[in-house]
Design an enzyme around this catalytic site. Structure first.
Site, PDB file in Angstrom:
ATOM      1  N   LYS A  26     -13.134   1.308  -3.638  1.00 15.13           N
ATOM      2  CA  LYS A  26     -13.067   1.121  -2.184  1.00 15.13           C
ATOM      3  C   LYS A  26     -14.216   1.916  -1.552  1.00 15.13           C
ATOM      4  O   LYS A  26     -14.054   3.071  -1.151  1.00 15.13           O
ATOM      5  CB  LYS A  26     -11.689   1.573  -1.682  1.00 15.13           C
ATOM      6  CG  LYS A  26     -11.281   0.882  -0.393  1.00 15.13           C
ATOM      7  CD  LYS A  26      -9.810   1.052  -0.124  1.00 15.13           C
ATOM      8  CE  LYS A  26      -9.465   0.868   1.332  1.00 15.13           C
ATOM      9  NZ  LYS A  26      -9.731  -0.429   1.910  1.00 15.13           N
TER      10      LYS A  26
HETATM   11  N1  PMP Z   1      -8.905  -6.087  -0.388  1.00 18.05           N
HETATM   12  C1  PMP Z   1      -9.703  -5.350   0.403  1.00 18.05           C
HETATM   13  C2  PMP Z   1     -11.151  -5.698   0.494  1.00 18.05           C
HETATM   14  C3  PMP Z   1      -9.177  -4.269   1.123  1.00 18.05           C
HETATM   15  O1  PMP Z   1      -9.964  -3.524   1.907  1.00 18.05           O
HETATM   16  C4  PMP Z   1      -7.791  -3.982   1.016  1.00 18.05           C
HETATM   17  C5  PMP Z   1      -7.217  -2.827   1.789  1.00 18.05           C
HETATM   18  N2  PMP Z   1      -7.308  -1.631   1.060  1.00 18.05           N
HETATM   19  C6  PMP Z   1      -7.007  -4.785   0.184  1.00 18.05           C
HETATM   20  C7  PMP Z   1      -7.594  -5.836  -0.498  1.00 18.05           C
HETATM   21  C8  PMP Z   1      -5.538  -4.518   0.020  1.00 18.05           C
HETATM   22  O2  PMP Z   1      -5.336  -3.320  -0.678  1.00 18.05           O
HETATM   23  P1  PMP Z   1      -4.033  -2.446  -0.463  1.00 18.05           P
HETATM   24  O3  PMP Z   1      -2.876  -3.357  -0.613  1.00 18.05           O
HETATM   25  O4  PMP Z   1      -4.121  -1.422  -1.542  1.00 18.05           O
HETATM   26  O5  PMP Z   1      -4.130  -1.871   0.898  1.00 18.05           O
END
Ligand code: PMP
Length: 296
Positions: free
Chosen positions: A153
Site C-alpha cells: 500500500k
Molecule cells: N484496493 C485498494 C487499491 C485499496 O486502496 C484498498 C483499501 N486499502 C482495498 C483494495 C481494500 O483493502 P482493505 O479491505 O484492506 O481496506
C-alpha cells in the site's frame, strides 16, 4: 473534517497536536511517492471500542515497508496500543485511522535511511455512501506489477486511483472499476470487486490487486454461510449477465453496485448474496471479537 485545533496525532512515538506537527519539505515521500500507509476502522461495540483487524492492518503496513525498503522500528503490539491511546485522546469511538510511514530528508532515488510514522484518526462516513453505486470501467489501468509492488500500500500508487476517480466523476458516475494490463477486471481505486452469478461469487485473484482485509473477511463469512467464492480472472464482458456486484474495503465496507456503464444487474440488490454478506459484515464489525476463527 480530518482534524481540528483540538485533535491529537501520533508522530514518531509522541502524541502531539495536529496543528503543531512539523515535517521537512525535503522528504522523499512528498517528492517521489515512496511512503506506505494503511486505512483502518475502529467500531464501538458492547465491550467498548475495537480496532477492526488491527493486527492484520499493521502487519500489512510492516510488509509494505519491507517491500519498499523503508525502516520500520515498531512492533505490531506497540502500534495497536498507540492507536487505542490516540482514539482515547481524540474521544473517538467509531473512527477511521490513517497510519503513514514516510521518509526523512532525501532527494536521491535510493530508499531513505530515516522514516517517520504518523497516525491520525477522524470520524469518516462510509466512503461510497449508503446507496448503491454507479460504476464505469476506467480508461486507466491498474499499475503493471513489473513496475511496482502492487500488493504494497504505497502512497505513489494512488495517483492512478485519483485519476480514475476523477474521470469517473466527470462522466457522472460514482466510482471507477479498473482493469489490469491484460484487460481483466482488477479493482476500484480504493476497494476490491466481487460479482455474483448463479449463486457463486467471483473475485480477481492476487496479482494485480491489493488483496484487501475486507475482501478476506467477506470471503470467510461467505465460506461460513456456504456461499461459494472463486478467485478467477474475468473480463468486463463477463459482467453483462451477472446477478449482482459489490465492492469491499475498509473505508467503503461492503458497497452494493447499481450498474456498470449503465447496465443494471439481473437481481434486485436485496435478493443477492452480496446483500446478505453486507448485512453479516455490519453485524460482525460490531461484535468486537475478531480473534476467533468462526465468524458467525
Ligand atoms: N484496493 C485498494 C487499491 C485499496 O486502496 C484498498 C483499501 N486499502 C482495498 C483494495 C481494500 O483493502 P482493505 O479491505 O484492506 O481496506
Amino acid at each position: 473534517m480530518y482534524f481540528s485545533n483540538k485533535s491529537y496525532v501520533f508522530l514518531n512515538g509522541e502524541f502531539i497536536k495536529a496543528s503543531d506537527a512539523r515535517i521537512t519539505l525535503f522528504n522523499q515521500t512528498l517528492h517521489y511517492g515512496n511512503g506506505v500507509f494503511e486505512g483502518i476502522r475502529a467500531y464501538g461495540s458492547p465491550s467498548g471500542t475495537t480496532i477492526f483487524k488491527a493486527r492484520e492492518h499493521y502487519k500489512r503496513l510492516k510488509e509494505s515497508a519491507r517491500k519498499m525498503h523503508l525502516k520500520f522500528d515498531y512492533s505490531i503490539s506497540e502500534l495497536i496500543d498507540a492507536t487505542y491511546q490516540l482514539l482515547k485522546k481524540n474521544h473517538l469511538a467509531d473512527a477511521y485511522i490513517r497510519p503513514l510511514l514516510f521518509s526523512g530528508v532525501n532527494m536521491r532515488l535510493l530508499p531513505s535511511e530515516e522514516s517517520n510514522l504518523f497516525i491520525g484518526a477522524w470520524k469518516w462516513e462510509r466512503y461510497l455512501g449508503d446507496k448503491l453505486v454507479s460504476v464505469t470501467i476506467s480508461s486507466y489501468e491498474r499499475p503493471n506489477p513489473h513496475s511496482c509492488i502492487v500488493d504494497a500500500k504505497v502512497t505513489g500508487h494512488y495517483t492512478t486511483s485519483i485519476l480514475a476517480t476523477y474521470e469517473a466523476r466527470k462522466k457522472g458516475f460514482d466510482e471507477a472499476l479498473l482493469l489490469d494490463m491484460h484487460g481483466h477486471v482488477a479493482e476500484a481505486p480504493g476497494s476490491n470487486f466481487f460479482y455474483e452469478k448463479n449463486g457463486v461469487l467471483y473475485t480477481p485473484p492476487p496479482g494485480h490487486i491489493l488483496p484487501g482485509i475486507t475482501r478476506a473477511t467477506v470471503m470467510e463469512i461467505a465460506k461460513e454461510l456456504g456461499i461459494p467464492v472463486k478467485e478467477e480472472l474475468f473480463t468486463p464482458e463477463q459482467l453483462h449477465d451477472a446477478d449482482s456486484a459489490f465492492f469491499t474495503g475498509t473505508a467503503a465496507e461492503v458497497a452494493g453496485i447499481k450498474s456498470i456503464d449503465n447496465r443494471r444487474f439481473r437481481k434486485k440488490w436485496e435478493d443477492t448474496a452480496g446483500y446478505i454478506l453486507s448485512q453479516k459484515y455490519k453485524e460482525y464489525i460490531r461484535t468486537g471479537d475478531y480473534s476467533h476463527s468462526g465468524i458467525i
